[in-house]
Structure formats: C-alpha cells, structure tokens
Design a protein around this motif. Structure first.
Motif, mmCIF file in Angstrom:
data_model
loop_
_atom_site.group_PDB
_atom_site.id
_atom_site.type_symbol
_atom_site.label_atom_id
_atom_site.label_comp_id
_atom_site.label_asym_id
_atom_site.label_seq_id
_atom_site.Cartn_x
_atom_site.Cartn_y
_atom_site.Cartn_z
ATOM 1 N N GLY A 19 38.508 31.219 33.246
ATOM 2 C CA GLY A 19 38.547 32.113 32.082
ATOM 3 C C GLY A 19 39.924 32.708 31.852
ATOM 4 N N GLY A 20 40.928 32.199 32.562
ATOM 5 C CA GLY A 20 42.290 32.728 32.437
ATOM 6 C C GLY A 20 42.652 33.486 33.700
ATOM 7 N N ALA A 21 43.710 33.028 34.395
ATOM 8 C CA ALA A 21 44.062 33.599 35.700
ATOM 9 C C ALA A 21 44.418 35.090 35.581
ATOM 10 N N LYS A 22 44.244 35.774 36.718
ATOM 11 C CA LYS A 22 44.452 37.227 36.746
ATOM 12 C C LYS A 22 45.868 37.608 36.323
ATOM 13 N N SER B 59 33.339 33.481 44.525
ATOM 14 C CA SER B 59 34.021 34.703 44.069
ATOM 15 C C SER B 59 35.540 34.554 44.137
ATOM 16 N N ARG B 60 36.029 33.659 45.010
ATOM 17 C CA ARG B 60 37.484 33.435 45.095
ATOM 18 C C ARG B 60 38.030 32.890 43.776
ATOM 19 N N ALA B 61 37.169 32.147 43.055
ATOM 20 C CA ALA B 61 37.624 31.527 41.807
ATOM 21 C C ALA B 61 37.601 32.505 40.629
ATOM 22 N N SER B 62 37.027 33.703 40.862
ATOM 23 C CA SER B 62 36.851 34.609 39.722
ATOM 24 C C SER B 62 38.190 35.078 39.144
#
Ligand SMILES: Cc1cc2nc3c(=O)[nH]c(=O)nc-3n(C[C@H](O)[C@H](O)[C@H](O)COP(=O)(O)OP(=O)(O)OC[C@H]3O[C@@H](n4cnc5c(N)ncnc54)[C@H](O)[C@@H]3O)c2cc1C
Length: 392
Positions: free
Chosen positions: A371-374, A364-367
């Motif tokens: 797909g493009g950083a937050k 979950s840390r990688a979420s």
C-alpha cells in the motif's frame, strides 16, 4: 450489456436510514438471533485458500444475503441505501461479537469503491455485487519490477487495436492473484516520459489468454502473492476504468481506500488480536497493553475521519497516508508484543493457534511495505501535508 444483478435476497434491514447507533443495535440483535449460524465463524483461519474459497466467502455471502454488506453501497451495485459509515460498523460489530473478519473484508473496501465510482454502468452493476457477495475476488496489478514506490515509471504497455487494447508487461507482488477473477491493471498508454499522466486503469478478466500467474512464496510459507506476465492480452475498450490516461486518479483513489477505509477493518481485527493476546499471554505488561490499545485507538480515530470524508463524497487527498503510517506502527507493535510475551509458542508451537500467531507476526512485517512503503508515507506527510521542503 450486463444486467443489474437480481439475485439479491430480501435484506434483514427494513430501514437503512437509521442512525449509526440504532443500526448498531439492530445488527447486534441480528447477531444474537443468528448465533448458531455464525458459530463456525468464531475462529479465523490464516490459510489463504480457505479464506477465499471457504470461510471468508461463506461469511460474506451470509451477510450479503441478509443485507448487511449491502449497506452504504449505491442501488445499482446491489446496495440498499445507508451510508459508508453504516457499512463500516458491520466489520467492527462482528469483531466485537467474537467473529473476527478475514482480510477479504478489507480488500473489498480497497477496490470495490473504485469500480463503483469510476467504472462504466455496465461494469459497476455486473461486477461489484459479485465482489460484495464473496462470489469472486479481485487483485491489484500496480507494482512492477522497478516500479513500486515510483509507480509513475511503470512500463507495462497498452496499445490500441480496433475495439481492444493489447496489454504486455510484468507485474509483481500482486496479492492473492491466484484466487482473483479480475485485476485492476495499470498500464502505460502514453509515452514513457508522460509518467503518471500517461497511465490507464483496466479491469481485466484473469482468465484472458496471455496472462501467466506465477505464485510467489512469502516468508509465511504461503503463496501470498504472484508475479503476472501479460503477453498481448486482448482487453476490450469497455474495460477501461475512468478515462484513457486518467489511471493515476483511479490508482490514487484505490490507494487512498487501501490506506484509509481498509484501515478501519484492520483496526477492528487488531483489537480482536489484542484481546486474544491479553487472554493468552499473562506475562504481557500493563504498559505494553496500554500502548497497543493507544495505537489501535488512534488508528480507529484516523480511519473514522477517512470514512466520514468518503461518506460525505469528499476527496481523500493524501491524508490516508497518516492512517497507513499508524496502521503499520500499530500492527508491528502488536505482533512484537506477541513475540516478546510468548516467544516459544510463537516461534516453535506446532498447534494451529501458534501457527496462526506466527503467520500473523510474519505478515505484520509487510505492513510497512504494501500500500506504499512507510518512508513514502513519511515523505507525503512531510511534503504535502506539513509543507516541508523536498529533499534535493
Ligand atoms: C505483502 C505485500 C503485498 C503486496 N501486494 C501488492 C498488490 O496486491 N499489488 C501491487 O501492485 N503491489 C503490491 N505490493 C507491492 C508494494 O506496493 C511495493 O512493494 C511497495 O510499493 C514498495 O515498492 P518496491 O517493493 O518496489 O520497493 P522500492 O520502491 O524499491 O523501495 C525500496 C525501499 O526504498 C525506500 N524508498 C524508495 N523510494 C524512496 C524515496 N523517494 N524516499 C525514501 N525512501 C524511499 C522504500 O521505502 C523502501 O524501503 C505488495 C507488497 C507486499 C510486501
């Protein structure tokens, strides 16, 4: 020439044009009728290899043969009619019935639609059914050392040679590449200065000579991704997806699906995880449960909007950045709650269930990166949706 796949069994669905609610009812009845066959899918392994070659592939094949995974796909790729909204309810109902879906369900929504939309008829008809059946998986060769958020600066190069392209360069963080049979490779076909206008998307067989896969071990302890080296890899021109130098549109479509449509599958999985957490962790406060539920429900609504847009054939634009942003917020909140409410078990438990919680917490840390950083999603929302000025 590739032929239309004819190995589809007779689907369980006699009328794919039912309303969503009626289709839900038919699928629920099918789940009840097939409960004994489905029993082994009540637990969800976190071992990546098991998901790709065992559990996930077997569940996918079962659903494909019964027609459920074929809902909402065009006939020439093995589809049987119905809409994207129909096909979306399958993942959700599975979870509600206690059969959590593996992440391979979400990944098929990331790249499958792109080949169905931009691929030549030969590529579409040959490969999309294989993906849907769980017969093979694909990976996404976008990021490079030095070209992650700034994807438009990628350096992997494709040079024309007769009927082929020769691809050379390096990709990194390619998820589950070691299990993949094909890869969507973005390569530069224009000058370096042409930035995103000089990029082409290729659909590459992973067993082509010149490709080296080096698995990268993640903090989960699993080889979640690989770096890929391409050394004069010969790719036939028939493997170009979309137009030469039109790869940016293909990649943005894929990222839109990853940030939006795949988020739908993810929210269903998170709901299941929240239920598990509530059952297993009595110390969880009502406030935390409520907030997690709120975030997941918000994600559900956003992802539903994206699915509706896809169903209606609308351009997604940058709106799935909202979905991706909320997806990572919800996932991190959920697993923070798991860590806070059962720290010993999550950190030190040595049974399989504890290991699964630990693995999911770490992933979950990688979420907020894949797909493009937050931060990038925030920039997109600020500049392209809210119209705020760009930072100088
Ligand atoms: C689990 C996982 C799976 C992945 N799977 C794949 C895959 O299958 N295929 C693939 O191609 N890639 C994959 N990636 C790579 C992922 O897409 C990139 O890591 C991501 O796009 C960020 O790029 P980067 O790592 O180069 O970081 P950078 O782009 O160097 O960013 C570093 C930090 O700087 C911030 N930053 C950068 N630019 C800006 C800016 N303009 N404004 C504000 N902040 C900024 C970023 O938000 C980030 O926090 C995966 C990554 C992870 C973690």
């Amino acid at each position: 020439m590739a032929s239309v796949d004819t190995a589809h069994s007779a689907p369980a669905i006699s009328n794919p044009d039912l309303s969503i609610d009626d289709m839900r009812g038919v699928f629920r009845a099918w789940l009840t009728d097939h409960a004994s066959e489905l029993e082994r899918f009540r637990t969800l392994p976190t071992d990546v290899e098991e998901i790709f070659s065992g559990h996930g592939a077997a569940l996918q094949k079962l659903l494909y043969d019964a027609g459920w995974i074929r809902l909402g796909w065009p006939a020439d790729v093995g589809g049987i009619g119905g809409t994207i909204a129909h096909r979306a309810l399958i993942g959700e109902e599975l979870v509600l019935a206690g059969y959590p879906t593996p992440f391979s369900f979400a990944t098929q929504e990331v790249m499958g639609p792109a080949l169905a939309r931009f691929g030549s008829p030969e590529l579409r008809t040959e490969f999309v059914p294989r993906l849907l059946r769980g017969q093979e998986s694909w990976c996404q060769g976008f990021s490079e050392p030095g070209a992650g958020s700034d994807l438009g600066s990628l350096r992997t190069k494709a040079v024309e040679q007769g009927d082929n392209w020769l691809i050379s360069g390096e990709k990194v963080w390619t998820s589950w590449a070691q299990y993949a049979s094909r890869c969507f490779v973005l390569a530069r076909t224009g000058t370096q200065e042409s930035a995103h206008r000089g990029i082409t998307a290729f659909f590459v067989d992973m067993d082509t000579a010149g490709i080296t896969r080096s698995p990268l071990r993640a903090i989960t302890g699993q080889d979640d991704f690989s770096s890929l080296h391409f050394s004069n890899v010969v790719v036939p021109k028939s493997r170009v997806v979309g137009e030469v130098n039109g790869g940016w549109g293909v990649s943005m479509f894929i990222l839109g699906c990853e940030r939006g449509a795949a988020a739908w599958q993810r929210q269903a999985w998170m709901r299941w995880q929240l239920e598990q957490l509530v059952t297993q962790s009595p110390s969880l406060s009502d406030e935390t449960i409520g907030e997690a539920f709120e975030l997941i429900s918000g994600l559900r609504l956003l992802a539903r909007r994206t699915l509706r847009a896809l169903s209606a054939g609308e351009e997604l634009g940058v709106r799935p950045s909202f979905d991706k942003y909320l997806m990572s917020s919800a996932e991190k909140f959920l697993f923070d709650a798991a860590l806070t409410s059962m720290p010993e078990r999550l950190l030190m438990g040595d049974d399989q269930e504890s290991a699964d919680w630990r693995n999911d917490y770490l992933y979950s840390r990688a979420s907020s990166i894949y797909g493009g950083a937050k931060e990038i999603q925030r920039n997109i929302i600020a500049e392209r949706i809210l119209g705020l000025p760009r930072e100088k």
